[in-house]
Structures are given as structure tokens and as C-alpha cells.
Design a protein around this motif. Sequence first.
Motif, PDB file in Angstrom:
ATOM      1  N   SER A   1       0.823  -1.205   0.000  1.00 24.94           N
ATOM      2  CA  SER A   1       0.000   0.000   0.000  1.00 24.94           C
ATOM      3  C   SER A   1       0.862   1.262   0.000  1.00 24.94           C
ATOM      4  O   SER A   1       0.585   2.214  -0.725  1.00 24.94           O
ATOM      5  N   LEU A   2       1.901   1.250   0.822  1.00 22.08           N
ATOM      6  CA  LEU A   2       2.795   2.408   0.853  1.00 22.08           C
ATOM      7  C   LEU A   2       3.577   2.548  -0.450  1.00 22.08           C
ATOM      8  O   LEU A   2       3.807   3.657  -0.924  1.00 22.08           O
TER       9      LEU A   2
ATOM     10  N   CYS B   1       2.457   1.730  -3.327  1.00 25.38           N
ATOM     11  CA  CYS B   1       1.474   2.290  -4.243  1.00 25.38           C
ATOM     12  C   CYS B   1       1.351   3.799  -4.020  1.00 25.38           C
ATOM     13  O   CYS B   1       1.305   4.576  -4.977  1.00 25.38           O
ATOM     14  N   ALA B   2       1.302   4.220  -2.766  1.00 29.72           N
ATOM     15  CA  ALA B   2       1.195   5.648  -2.457  1.00 29.72           C
ATOM     16  C   ALA B   2       2.426   6.408  -2.938  1.00 29.72           C
ATOM     17  O   ALA B   2       2.317   7.494  -3.519  1.00 29.72           O
TER      18      ALA B   2
ATOM     19  N   CYS C   1       2.250   6.705  -6.677  1.00 28.57           N
ATOM     20  CA  CYS C   1       1.292   7.723  -7.123  1.00 28.57           C
ATOM     21  C   CYS C   1       1.803   9.140  -6.864  1.00 28.57           C
ATOM     22  O   CYS C   1       1.538  10.048  -7.638  1.00 28.57           O
ATOM     23  N   ALA C   2       2.523   9.327  -5.764  1.00 32.36           N
ATOM     24  CA  ALA C   2       2.968  10.665  -5.391  1.00 32.36           C
ATOM     25  C   ALA C   2       4.301  11.066  -6.027  1.00 32.36           C
ATOM     26  O   ALA C   2       4.466  12.210  -6.454  1.00 32.36           O
TER      27      ALA C   2
ATOM     28  N   VAL D   1      -5.525   5.858   0.165  1.00 25.15           N
ATOM     29  CA  VAL D   1      -4.317   5.446   0.891  1.00 25.15           C
ATOM     30  C   VAL D   1      -4.600   5.392   2.388  1.00 25.15           C
ATOM     31  O   VAL D   1      -4.196   4.443   3.069  1.00 25.15           O
ATOM     32  N   SER D   2      -5.320   6.374   2.898  1.00 23.50           N
ATOM     33  CA  SER D   2      -5.628   6.400   4.335  1.00 23.50           C
ATOM     34  C   SER D   2      -6.447   5.179   4.748  1.00 23.50           C
ATOM     35  O   SER D   2      -6.161   4.551   5.770  1.00 23.50           O
TER      36      SER D   2
ATOM     37  N   LEU E   1      -7.372   9.829  -4.026  1.00 23.20           N
ATOM     38  CA  LEU E   1      -6.095   9.237  -3.624  1.00 23.20           C
ATOM     39  C   LEU E   1      -5.869   9.320  -2.116  1.00 23.20           C
ATOM     40  O   LEU E   1      -5.489   8.336  -1.488  1.00 23.20           O
ATOM     41  N   VAL E   2      -6.093  10.474  -1.524  1.00 18.57           N
ATOM     42  CA  VAL E   2      -5.828  10.648  -0.092  1.00 18.57           C
ATOM     43  C   VAL E   2      -6.702   9.715   0.751  1.00 18.57           C
ATOM     44  O   VAL E   2      -6.185   8.986   1.609  1.00 18.57           O
TER      45      VAL E   2
ATOM     46  N   LYS F   1     -10.261   6.825  -8.710  1.00 20.85           N
ATOM     47  CA  LYS F   1      -9.203   7.767  -9.096  1.00 20.85           C
ATOM     48  C   LYS F   1      -8.795   7.559 -10.548  1.00 20.85           C
ATOM     49  O   LYS F   1      -8.508   8.519 -11.269  1.00 20.85           O
TER      50      LYS F   1
ATOM     51  N   LEU G   1      -9.284   3.959  -5.097  1.00 19.60           N
ATOM     52  CA  LEU G   1      -8.191   3.900  -6.078  1.00 19.60           C
ATOM     53  C   LEU G   1      -8.728   3.679  -7.483  1.00 19.60           C
ATOM     54  O   LEU G   1      -8.254   4.287  -8.444  1.00 19.60           O
TER      55      LEU G   1
END
Length: 135
Positions: A15-16, A18-19, A22-23, A103-104, A99-100, A88, A85
Motif C-alpha cells: 500500500s505504501l 502504491c502511495a 502515485c505521489a 491510501v488512508s 487518492l488521499v 481515481k 483507487l
Amino acid sequence: MRVKINWDALGITASLACAIHCALLPLFLTSLPVLGVEIINNAFFEYFMIFLAFGVGAWALYHGWKKHHHQKMPLILFSIGMACLLLKEIWHDQHIFFLVPAVSLIVAGHYYNYRLCRKANHCHANDCNHDKLVA
């Protein structure tokens, strides 16, 4: 020797990753089109990453549910995050609004699953002695 895999840690890592993808990917890989590689805004790659994260995350949550705590809330949080996701990808103009929370919710689902698994502690009524102190 049997190797045990911490599926929650693997799910959180996916997951991280992926974040971070994306960022940070647009910041670091803006020169790829010059080289003929188109990975940014590549629909196949984006959906592949989402389904890969879903597969790893769902397996981790299933393992925790089946073997430890039997609670559905981690899977619900995770599923809503994964749906965000996908949304998005459908509505690119609103990607930050999806997105926010995505991920959260995904990380919250894994963290909640992790906490429930630790709370269960593989402890059954006849197997545990809560009165003993470990020195």
C-alpha cells in the motif's frame, strides 16, 4: 525450516509502495517519455498496480480474519480504499480527492487488522496463563 510471512507487513508495504508510486513517480520519471518509455498515465500499469495491491492486501486481511480475529472491519476499510483507487483512475480530474482517502483507508485497514491480530495473540482459554509475568 518453515518461513513465516507477515502478510500485514507485506500488505502495508504494498500500500505504501502504491502511495509512493502515485505521489513521486511523476516527479522522478518525467524524462521517460523522452526515452520512449511511457509509464506515467499508463492505464495498464495503473490497473496492474491496483490489482496487485488488492491481491496482496486481501490475502493479508483474509489471513488475519480467518486465523485470528474474525472481524470484518479491516476488510471493509481496505475495500473502500481500493474502490477509491479505482475511482481515481476513472475520474482523473478528481484524483487527489480519491487518492488521499484511498491510501488512508487501505493503511487503516491493515493497521486495524494488525492490531486485532496482536490482540488475539493466538490465545485460547486453556492455552494461556495471563497471570504469569515474563521476566
